[in-house]
Design a protein around this motif. Structure first.
Motif, mmCIF file in Angstrom:
data_model
loop_
_atom_site.group_PDB
_atom_site.id
_atom_site.type_symbol
_atom_site.label_atom_id
_atom_site.label_comp_id
_atom_site.label_asym_id
_atom_site.label_seq_id
_atom_site.Cartn_x
_atom_site.Cartn_y
_atom_site.Cartn_z
ATOM 1 N N GLU A 74 40.210 -71.091 14.583
ATOM 2 C CA GLU A 74 39.005 -71.782 15.030
ATOM 3 C C GLU A 74 37.781 -71.061 14.458
ATOM 4 O O GLU A 74 37.371 -70.028 14.979
ATOM 5 N N VAL A 75 37.189 -71.595 13.408
ATOM 6 C CA VAL A 75 35.974 -70.994 12.872
ATOM 7 C C VAL A 75 34.818 -71.281 13.826
ATOM 8 O O VAL A 75 34.706 -72.384 14.367
ATOM 9 N N GLU A 76 33.968 -70.283 14.057
ATOM 10 C CA GLU A 76 32.872 -70.456 15.014
ATOM 11 C C GLU A 76 31.634 -69.661 14.598
ATOM 12 O O GLU A 76 31.734 -68.566 14.039
ATOM 13 N N LEU A 77 30.479 -70.247 14.891
ATOM 14 C CA LEU A 77 29.213 -69.526 14.821
ATOM 15 C C LEU A 77 29.112 -68.621 16.036
ATOM 16 O O LEU A 77 29.328 -69.070 17.170
ATOM 17 N N ALA A 78 28.779 -67.359 15.821
ATOM 18 C CA ALA A 78 28.593 -66.416 16.922
ATOM 19 C C ALA A 78 27.157 -65.919 16.946
ATOM 20 O O ALA A 78 26.594 -65.569 15.903
ATOM 21 N N ALA A 79 26.571 -65.920 18.125
ATOM 22 C CA ALA A 79 25.237 -65.357 18.333
ATOM 23 C C ALA A 79 25.381 -64.004 19.015
ATOM 24 O O ALA A 79 26.193 -63.842 19.932
ATOM 25 N N VAL A 80 24.581 -63.042 18.575
ATOM 26 C CA VAL A 80 24.619 -61.694 19.146
ATOM 27 C C VAL A 80 23.326 -61.471 19.935
ATOM 28 O O VAL A 80 22.219 -61.613 19.392
ATOM 29 N N ILE A 81 23.489 -61.125 21.189
ATOM 30 C CA ILE A 81 22.341 -60.918 22.063
ATOM 31 C C ILE A 81 21.645 -59.599 21.711
ATOM 32 O O ILE A 81 22.305 -58.581 21.477
ATOM 33 N N GLY A 82 20.314 -59.636 21.677
ATOM 34 C CA GLY A 82 19.544 -58.440 21.354
ATOM 35 C C GLY A 82 18.564 -58.029 22.432
ATOM 36 O O GLY A 82 17.975 -56.953 22.356
ATOM 37 N N LYS A 83 18.402 -58.895 23.453
ATOM 38 C CA LYS A 83 17.416 -58.629 24.501
ATOM 39 C C LYS A 83 17.991 -59.049 25.847
ATOM 40 O O LYS A 83 18.487 -60.172 25.984
ATOM 41 N N ARG A 84 17.915 -58.162 26.802
ATOM 42 C CA ARG A 84 18.479 -58.396 28.125
ATOM 43 C C ARG A 84 17.772 -59.568 28.818
ATOM 44 O O ARG A 84 16.563 -59.773 28.652
ATOM 45 N N GLY A 85 18.538 -60.346 29.589
ATOM 46 C CA GLY A 85 17.903 -61.440 30.306
ATOM 47 C C GLY A 85 18.829 -62.115 31.286
ATOM 48 O O GLY A 85 20.052 -62.126 31.127
ATOM 49 N N ARG A 86 18.240 -62.690 32.311
ATOM 50 C CA ARG A 86 18.947 -63.501 33.321
ATOM 51 C C ARG A 86 18.076 -64.715 33.612
ATOM 52 O O ARG A 86 16.841 -64.619 33.616
ATOM 53 N N ASN A 87 18.710 -65.864 33.841
ATOM 54 C CA ASN A 87 17.976 -67.109 34.077
ATOM 55 C C ASN A 87 16.949 -67.368 32.973
ATOM 56 O O ASN A 87 15.772 -67.639 33.229
ATOM 57 N N ILE A 88 17.432 -67.292 31.749
ATOM 58 C CA ILE A 88 16.571 -67.446 30.571
ATOM 59 C C ILE A 88 16.261 -68.924 30.349
ATOM 60 O O ILE A 88 17.163 -69.771 30.397
ATOM 61 N N GLU A 89 15.027 -69.236 30.089
ATOM 62 C CA GLU A 89 14.641 -70.598 29.775
ATOM 63 C C GLU A 89 15.060 -70.938 28.336
ATOM 64 O O GLU A 89 14.920 -70.112 27.434
ATOM 65 N N ALA A 90 15.534 -72.163 28.155
ATOM 66 C CA ALA A 90 15.983 -72.571 26.821
ATOM 67 C C ALA A 90 14.870 -72.455 25.787
ATOM 68 O O ALA A 90 15.122 -72.128 24.622
ATOM 69 N N ALA A 91 13.635 -72.684 26.204
ATOM 70 C CA ALA A 91 12.503 -72.663 25.269
ATOM 71 C C ALA A 91 12.296 -71.301 24.632
ATOM 72 O O ALA A 91 11.727 -71.202 23.539
ATOM 73 N N VAL A 92 12.724 -70.248 25.301
ATOM 74 C CA VAL A 92 12.528 -68.891 24.765
ATOM 75 C C VAL A 92 13.863 -68.197 24.504
ATOM 76 O O VAL A 92 13.900 -67.005 24.206
ATOM 77 N N ALA A 93 14.963 -68.932 24.594
ATOM 78 C CA ALA A 93 16.286 -68.309 24.533
ATOM 79 C C ALA A 93 16.552 -67.614 23.201
ATOM 80 O O ALA A 93 17.193 -66.551 23.168
ATOM 81 N N LEU A 94 16.076 -68.181 22.095
ATOM 82 C CA LEU A 94 16.344 -67.553 20.801
ATOM 83 C C LEU A 94 15.669 -66.192 20.669
ATOM 84 O O LEU A 94 16.092 -65.369 19.846
ATOM 85 N N GLU A 95 14.665 -65.919 21.467
ATOM 86 C CA GLU A 95 14.038 -64.597 21.456
ATOM 87 C C GLU A 95 14.988 -63.522 21.963
ATOM 88 O O GLU A 95 14.752 -62.328 21.752
ATOM 89 N N HIS A 96 16.050 -63.942 22.628
ATOM 90 C CA HIS A 96 17.047 -63.000 23.146
ATOM 91 C C HIS A 96 18.194 -62.780 22.167
ATOM 92 O O HIS A 96 19.123 -62.036 22.471
ATOM 93 N N VAL A 97 18.136 -63.406 21.008
ATOM 94 C CA VAL A 97 19.180 -63.285 19.992
ATOM 95 C C VAL A 97 18.703 -62.361 18.884
ATOM 96 O O VAL A 97 17.614 -62.545 18.332
ATOM 97 N N VAL A 98 19.510 -61.354 18.559
ATOM 98 C CA VAL A 98 19.153 -60.470 17.440
ATOM 99 C C VAL A 98 19.606 -61.057 16.114
ATOM 100 O O VAL A 98 18.996 -60.830 15.072
ATOM 101 N N GLY A 99 20.704 -61.830 16.137
ATOM 102 C CA GLY A 99 21.194 -62.408 14.901
ATOM 103 C C GLY A 99 22.484 -63.162 15.100
ATOM 104 O O GLY A 99 22.944 -63.367 16.230
ATOM 105 N N PHE A 100 23.082 -63.559 13.960
ATOM 106 C CA PHE A 100 24.260 -64.426 13.980
ATOM 107 C C PHE A 100 25.331 -63.867 13.049
ATOM 108 O O PHE A 100 25.036 -63.139 12.101
ATOM 109 N N THR A 101 26.577 -64.247 13.316
ATOM 110 C CA THR A 101 27.680 -63.819 12.480
ATOM 111 C C THR A 101 28.783 -64.854 12.552
ATOM 112 O O THR A 101 28.683 -65.852 13.266
ATOM 113 N N VAL A 102 29.862 -64.636 11.791
ATOM 114 C CA VAL A 102 30.990 -65.559 11.728
ATOM 115 C C VAL A 102 32.123 -65.027 12.596
ATOM 116 O O VAL A 102 32.406 -63.822 12.594
ATOM 117 N N ALA A 103 32.782 -65.916 13.326
ATOM 118 C CA ALA A 103 33.908 -65.522 14.164
ATOM 119 C C ALA A 103 35.081 -66.475 13.949
ATOM 120 O O ALA A 103 34.899 -67.632 13.563
#
Length: 229
Positions: A74-103
């Motif tokens: 199963e090839v998949e896009l993986a997002a790696v979290i870079g910033k701690r958060g709980r109850n994150i709003e979708a509008a700012v969710a990408l700010e919590h991602v440091v980057g992406f990789t292949v899984a």
């Protein structure tokens, strides 16, 4: 600078995240993958997990356990979290991602479909069942993570081919959903689901065997290639 380089052939790339607190996975997140199972699209993200011990390097071997005869890819896009958060709003969710990789969300289908009460965990989390890499591509370097081609080949034969534009729930929606239940911390990995073309739903089904080579690749993010042993 051209300094501190070593020959690629003399190196072994390790997973870009080796020991995350959490490996969070999403099922049924491409409409064509739902259709190949005869299922409708979910109205909420379907969440399961792998243990971090499933992670292996981008070019390391996948070890087929003696406990399964139905090993799948199963090839998949993986997002790696870079910033701690709980109850994150979708509008700012990408700010919590440091980057992406292949899984590659390697799966033992017989365990998923008929054993362990049909709970998904054990069939998803054997050692080496999460090849990851080849590197983390930072969020800023990916113009549009929801418009990347995604592919998987087995022994050079194309098995999966789609685009991340076909995700039912995009990365921001997934982060917002998951963070309602758990605190996301730096290093957490979020696997976002796989498109159609997995082995179990082919006619007849195709499963991985020792000696097979599985190549997973995503535009802008690179390629991982793992041999089954």
């Amino acid at each position: 600078s051209g300094q501190h380089r070593v020959p690629r052939g003399a190196t072994r790339l390790l997973p870009p995240v080796g020991d995350p607190e959490k490996v969070i996975c999403v099922g049924l997140n491409y409409r064509d993958h739902c259709l190949e199972q005869g299922l409708g699209a979910p109205t909420e993200p379907v969440i399961f997990s792998k243990f971090p011990s499933a992670i292996t390097g981008p070019f390391d071997d996948i070890v087929r356990p003696q406990d399964t005869t139905e090993l799948d890819w199963e090839v998949e896009l993986a997002a790696v979290i870079g910033k701690r958060g709980r109850n994150i709003e979708a509008a700012v969710a990408l700010e919590h991602v440091v980057g992406f990789t292949v899984a590659n969300d390697v799966s033992a289908r017989d365990w998923l479909r008929g054993r362990n009460g049909r709970q998904w965990l054990l069939g998803k989390t054997f050692d080496t069942f999460c090849p990851l890499g080849p590197a983390i591509v930072t969020r800023e370097a990916v113009p549009d993570v929801h418009n990347l081609w995604i592919r998987c080949s087995v022994n050079g034969r194309r098995m999966q081919e789609s685009s991340t534009c076909n995700l039912i729930f995009g990365v921001p929606a997934l982060i917002a959903w998951v963070s309602r239940f758990v605190t996301l911390v730096p290093g957490d990995i979020l696997l976002t689901g796989t498109p159609a073309g997995v082995g179990v739903f082919r006619k007849p089904p195709i499963f991985l065997k020792p000696g097979d080579e599985v190549q997973c690749e995503i535009e802008e993010l690179g390629t991982i290639c793992n041999r089954v042993v």
